[in-house]
Write a protein that holds these residues in place. Structure first.
Motif, PDB file in Angstrom:
ATOM      1  N   GLN A   1       0.844  -1.208   0.000  1.00 26.15           N
ATOM      2  CA  GLN A   1       0.000   0.000   0.000  1.00 26.15           C
ATOM      3  C   GLN A   1       0.877   1.255   0.000  1.00 26.15           C
ATOM      4  OE1 GLN A   1      -3.689  -0.019   0.895  1.00 26.15           O
ATOM      5  NE2 GLN A   1      -3.651   2.100   0.199  1.00 26.15           N
ATOM      6  N   ARG A   2       0.523   2.216  -0.855  1.00 29.91           N
ATOM      7  CA  ARG A   2       1.227   3.508  -0.785  1.00 29.91           C
ATOM      8  C   ARG A   2       0.541   4.352   0.280  1.00 29.91           C
ATOM      9  NH1 ARG A   2       3.932   5.758  -6.064  1.00 29.91           N
ATOM     10  NH2 ARG A   2       4.917   6.873  -4.351  1.00 29.91           N
ATOM     11  N   LEU A   3       1.345   4.893   1.184  1.00 26.21           N
ATOM     12  CA  LEU A   3       0.734   5.606   2.317  1.00 26.21           C
ATOM     13  C   LEU A   3       0.715   7.121   2.155  1.00 26.21           C
ATOM     14  CD1 LEU A   3       2.065   3.501   5.325  1.00 26.21           C
ATOM     15  CD2 LEU A   3      -0.193   3.438   4.256  1.00 26.21           C
ATOM     16  N   GLU A   4       1.244   7.623   1.022  1.00 25.84           N
ATOM     17  CA  GLU A   4       1.187   9.073   0.811  1.00 25.84           C
ATOM     18  C   GLU A   4      -0.280   9.520   0.841  1.00 25.84           C
ATOM     19  OE1 GLU A   4       2.627   7.033  -1.389  1.00 25.84           O
ATOM     20  OE2 GLU A   4       4.719   7.658  -1.673  1.00 25.84           O
ATOM     21  N   GLY A   5      -0.519  10.620   1.497  1.00 26.52           N
ATOM     22  CA  GLY A   5      -1.886  11.137   1.534  1.00 26.52           C
ATOM     23  C   GLY A   5      -2.722  10.582   2.678  1.00 26.52           C
TER      24      GLY A   5
ATOM     25  N   ALA B   1      -5.641   9.021  -4.485  1.00 25.11           N
ATOM     26  CA  ALA B   1      -6.155   9.614  -5.733  1.00 25.11           C
ATOM     27  C   ALA B   1      -7.679   9.767  -5.690  1.00 25.11           C
ATOM     28  CB  ALA B   1      -5.748   8.754  -6.922  1.00 25.11           C
ATOM     29  N   ALA B   2      -8.356   8.809  -5.050  1.00 25.46           N
ATOM     30  CA  ALA B   2      -9.817   8.844  -5.002  1.00 25.46           C
ATOM     31  C   ALA B   2     -10.337   9.876  -3.996  1.00 25.46           C
ATOM     32  CB  ALA B   2     -10.356   7.459  -4.639  1.00 25.46           C
ATOM     33  N   LEU B   3      -9.452  10.429  -3.182  1.00 28.42           N
ATOM     34  CA  LEU B   3      -9.886  11.361  -2.130  1.00 28.42           C
ATOM     35  C   LEU B   3      -9.384  12.788  -2.361  1.00 28.42           C
ATOM     36  CD1 LEU B   3      -9.146   8.867   0.757  1.00 28.42           C
ATOM     37  CD2 LEU B   3     -11.421   9.777   0.250  1.00 28.42           C
ATOM     38  N   ALA B   4      -8.512  12.945  -3.346  1.00 26.29           N
ATOM     39  CA  ALA B   4      -7.856  14.246  -3.534  1.00 26.29           C
ATOM     40  C   ALA B   4      -8.865  15.365  -3.815  1.00 26.29           C
ATOM     41  CB  ALA B   4      -6.820  14.155  -4.651  1.00 26.29           C
ATOM     42  N   ASP B   5      -9.874  15.082  -4.646  1.00 26.51           N
ATOM     43  CA  ASP B   5     -10.853  16.132  -4.961  1.00 26.51           C
ATOM     44  C   ASP B   5     -11.621  16.564  -3.715  1.00 26.51           C
ATOM     45  OD1 ASP B   5     -10.155  16.151  -7.566  1.00 26.51           O
ATOM     46  OD2 ASP B   5     -11.899  15.022  -8.289  1.00 26.51           O
ATOM     47  N   GLU B   6     -11.945  15.588  -2.877  1.00 25.50           N
ATOM     48  CA  GLU B   6     -12.672  15.908  -1.651  1.00 25.50           C
ATOM     49  C   GLU B   6     -11.799  16.773  -0.741  1.00 25.50           C
ATOM     50  OE1 GLU B   6     -15.682  15.656  -1.190  1.00 25.50           O
ATOM     51  OE2 GLU B   6     -15.965  15.874   0.968  1.00 25.50           O
ATOM     52  N   TRP B   7     -10.518  16.430  -0.658  1.00 21.59           N
ATOM     53  CA  TRP B   7      -9.601  17.248   0.174  1.00 21.59           C
ATOM     54  C   TRP B   7      -9.584  18.683  -0.347  1.00 21.59           C
ATOM     55  CZ3 TRP B   7      -5.489  20.460   0.437  1.00 21.59           C
ATOM     56  CH2 TRP B   7      -4.899  20.620   1.695  1.00 21.59           C
ATOM     57  N   MET B   8      -9.540  18.828  -1.663  1.00 19.24           N
ATOM     58  CA  MET B   8      -9.446  20.171  -2.275  1.00 19.24           C
ATOM     59  C   MET B   8     -10.629  21.074  -1.884  1.00 19.24           C
ATOM     60  SD  MET B   8      -6.794  20.918  -4.123  1.00 19.24           S
ATOM     61  CE  MET B   8      -7.458  22.240  -5.150  1.00 19.24           C
TER      62      MET B   8
ATOM     63  N   LEU C   1      -0.989  12.107  -5.091  1.00 15.44           N
ATOM     64  CA  LEU C   1      -0.245  11.546  -3.955  1.00 15.44           C
ATOM     65  C   LEU C   1      -0.284  12.482  -2.750  1.00 15.44           C
ATOM     66  CD1 LEU C   1       2.929  10.094  -5.730  1.00 15.44           C
ATOM     67  CD2 LEU C   1       0.955   8.829  -4.857  1.00 15.44           C
ATOM     68  N   GLY C   2      -1.057  13.551  -2.863  1.00 10.73           N
ATOM     69  CA  GLY C   2      -1.171  14.480  -1.738  1.00 10.73           C
ATOM     70  C   GLY C   2      -0.054  15.502  -1.680  1.00 10.73           C
ATOM     71  N   ARG C   3       0.768  15.544  -2.741  1.00  5.40           N
ATOM     72  CA  ARG C   3       1.834  16.554  -2.752  1.00  5.40           C
ATOM     73  C   ARG C   3       1.240  17.916  -3.062  1.00  5.40           C
ATOM     74  NH1 ARG C   3       5.932  13.617  -6.834  1.00  5.40           N
ATOM     75  NH2 ARG C   3       3.937  13.522  -7.953  1.00  5.40           N
ATOM     76  N   LEU C   4       1.769  18.936  -2.395  1.00  6.40           N
ATOM     77  CA  LEU C   4       1.278  20.300  -2.611  1.00  6.40           C
ATOM     78  C   LEU C   4       2.060  20.942  -3.751  1.00  6.40           C
ATOM     79  CD1 LEU C   4      -0.622  22.520  -1.355  1.00  6.40           C
ATOM     80  CD2 LEU C   4       1.440  23.380  -0.242  1.00  6.40           C
TER      81      LEU C   4
ATOM     82  N   GLY D   1       9.736  28.185 -10.845  1.00  6.75           N
ATOM     83  CA  GLY D   1       8.933  27.117 -11.444  1.00  6.75           C
ATOM     84  C   GLY D   1       8.061  26.447 -10.401  1.00  6.75           C
ATOM     85  N   LYS D   2       7.422  25.366 -10.819  1.00  9.43           N
ATOM     86  CA  LYS D   2       6.466  24.703  -9.922  1.00  9.43           C
ATOM     87  C   LYS D   2       7.167  23.700  -9.013  1.00  9.43           C
ATOM     88  CE  LYS D   2       2.181  23.355 -11.393  1.00  9.43           C
ATOM     89  NZ  LYS D   2       1.241  22.410 -12.044  1.00  9.43           N
ATOM     90  N   LEU D   3       6.895  23.809  -7.722  1.00 11.55           N
ATOM     91  CA  LEU D   3       7.418  22.839  -6.763  1.00 11.55           C
ATOM     92  C   LEU D   3       6.307  21.839  -6.436  1.00 11.55           C
ATOM     93  CD1 LEU D   3       8.828  25.000  -3.818  1.00 11.55           C
ATOM     94  CD2 LEU D   3      10.149  23.706  -5.496  1.00 11.55           C
ATOM     95  N   ARG D   4       6.706  20.593  -6.181  1.00 15.07           N
ATOM     96  CA  ARG D   4       5.746  19.626  -5.649  1.00 15.07           C
ATOM     97  C   ARG D   4       6.354  19.092  -4.363  1.00 15.07           C
ATOM     98  NH1 ARG D   4       1.954  17.292  -9.300  1.00 15.07           N
ATOM     99  NH2 ARG D   4       2.462  17.905 -11.410  1.00 15.07           N
ATOM    100  N   VAL D   5       5.681  19.301  -3.256  1.00 11.72           N
ATOM    101  CA  VAL D   5       6.300  18.914  -1.989  1.00 11.72           C
ATOM    102  C   VAL D   5       5.466  17.895  -1.220  1.00 11.72           C
ATOM    103  CG1 VAL D   5       7.901  20.749  -1.388  1.00 11.72           C
ATOM    104  CG2 VAL D   5       5.482  21.177  -1.193  1.00 11.72           C
ATOM    105  N   PHE D   6       6.167  16.942  -0.641  1.00  9.70           N
ATOM    106  CA  PHE D   6       5.539  15.967   0.250  1.00  9.70           C
ATOM    107  C   PHE D   6       5.410  16.574   1.639  1.00  9.70           C
ATOM    108  CE2 PHE D   6       6.703  12.325  -2.606  1.00  9.70           C
ATOM    109  CZ  PHE D   6       5.434  11.772  -2.653  1.00  9.70           C
ATOM    110  N   GLY D   7       4.427  16.111   2.381  1.00  9.33           N
ATOM    111  CA  GLY D   7       4.133  16.714   3.675  1.00  9.33           C
ATOM    112  C   GLY D   7       5.170  16.494   4.765  1.00  9.33           C
ATOM    113  N   GLY D   8       5.843  15.349   4.730  1.00  8.65           N
ATOM    114  CA  GLY D   8       6.659  14.921   5.866  1.00  8.65           C
ATOM    115  C   GLY D   8       7.463  15.969   6.606  1.00  8.65           C
ATOM    116  N   GLU D   9       8.343  16.650   5.917  1.00  9.42           N
ATOM    117  CA  GLU D   9       9.316  17.502   6.611  1.00  9.42           C
ATOM    118  C   GLU D   9       9.194  18.969   6.227  1.00  9.42           C
ATOM    119  OE1 GLU D   9      11.382  16.472   9.042  1.00  9.42           O
ATOM    120  OE2 GLU D   9      10.230  14.636   8.857  1.00  9.42           O
ATOM    121  N   VAL D  10       7.995  19.352   5.843  1.00 13.59           N
ATOM    122  CA  VAL D  10       7.826  20.694   5.299  1.00 13.59           C
ATOM    123  C   VAL D  10       6.899  21.509   6.182  1.00 13.59           C
ATOM    124  CG1 VAL D  10       6.944  21.950   3.299  1.00 13.59           C
ATOM    125  CG2 VAL D  10       8.101  19.788   2.978  1.00 13.59           C
TER     126      VAL D  10
END
Ligand code: ATP
Length: 248
Positions: free
Chosen positions: A73-77, A188-195, A224-227, A234-243
């Motif tokens: 299972q991918r746990l991102e997000g 992926a199935a929850l990203a729109d709801e989060w938005m 994947l929940g990256r912001l 340019g465009k950054l894509r960041v994971f939540g962990g250490e940001v």
């Protein structure tokens, strides 16, 4: 806890260091998915990156849930998904003006109401054990000074008479639904709801990662929940962990 209560095994303590710390140990010893630990008081409540979660005895709901996923299972997000469950539960109780501050905060009227802390340990049976901790302010804490009072929120400010038990039961019920979608279809199935609840969309923000601070305009999140943050470079894509994300 209603009809789904068979899925949870709820344990209550008056005080412990941190419900996440306790459940991490229980996870390593083989406790099952659905184990919940609620504490009236945490003496060493934790946030991300070694930060402290403060709560006066009885003034907040602090609890953790142990959940197991297959190793692939991918746990991102996951922590973003938990935010959705909390917002759904509180909305069902008639609380409005909720939003989600990426990656792991729950806001009420633009102030911090609660946070989520997800930690992972490898299970012994080819699975991954996750400990999903939540802290929500129910009442204002008398220790908050003026500054904290202006940036922290409590549920009773918007709705009187909420009990910890009712809030806990509502969140667990919503978590079952959200974790089921997450396990089957991923974030992926929850990203729109989060938005729908994205607190900072379009705001000018600063983002700090490993001591480096960058500025830009806050965009949406990906599957994947990256912001996404639009910067001059340019465009950054960041994971939540250490940001750490701040509105400017
Ligand atoms: P930030 O919310 O600043 O981005 P973070 O997401 O890294 O930080 P968390 O892990 O969610 O932080 O939680 C720790 C932080 O939450 C603390 O550093 C403090 O700023 C804040 N905090 C601690 N206790 C409370 C509380 N009872 N209510 C609201 N906020 C709190």
């Amino acid at each position: 806890l209603g009809p789904q209560s068979g899925r949870f095994d709820v344990d209550h303590v008056t005080s412990c260091d941190s419900t996440n710390t306790q459940l991490l140990t229980r996870a390593e010893r083989g406790s099952g998915a659905g184990t919940v630990l609620v504490a009236d008081q945490q003496t060493a409540g934790r946030g991300r990156r070694g930060r402290q979660w403060q709560s006066a005895p009885g003034s907040s709901l602090t609890f953790s849930l142990l959940w197991r996923f297959p190793r692939e299972q991918r746990l991102e997000g996951l922590s973003l998904s938990v935010g959705i469950a909390i917002v759904h539960a509180l909305s069902d109780m008639g609380i409005r003006e909720l939003s989600l501050k990426w990656p792991n905060d729950i806001w009420l009227m633009g102030r911090k109401l609660g946070g989520v802390l997800v930690e992972v340990v490898h299970g012994t049976h080819g699975d991954m054990a996750t400990v999903i901790g939540m802290g929500l302010n129910l009442q204002r804490n008398p220790d908050w000074d003026e500054n904290l009072g202006a940036s922290y929120a409590a549920l009773v400010e918007l709705k009187e008479g909420l009990t910890r038990e009712a809030v806990l039961a509502a969140i667990l019920r919503e978590l079952l639904a959200v974790l089921d979608v997450f396990a089957r279809e991923g974030f992926a199935a929850l990203a729109d709801e989060w938005m729908r609840y994205h607190a900072m969309f379009g705001s000018e923000v600063s983002i700090e990662q490993s001591g480096l601070v960058r500025h830009g305009r806050c965009g949406g999140i990906d599957a994947l929940g990256r912001l996404e943050v639009e910067t001059a470079e340019g465009k950054l894509r960041v994971f939540g962990g250490e940001v750490s994300l701040r509105r400017r």
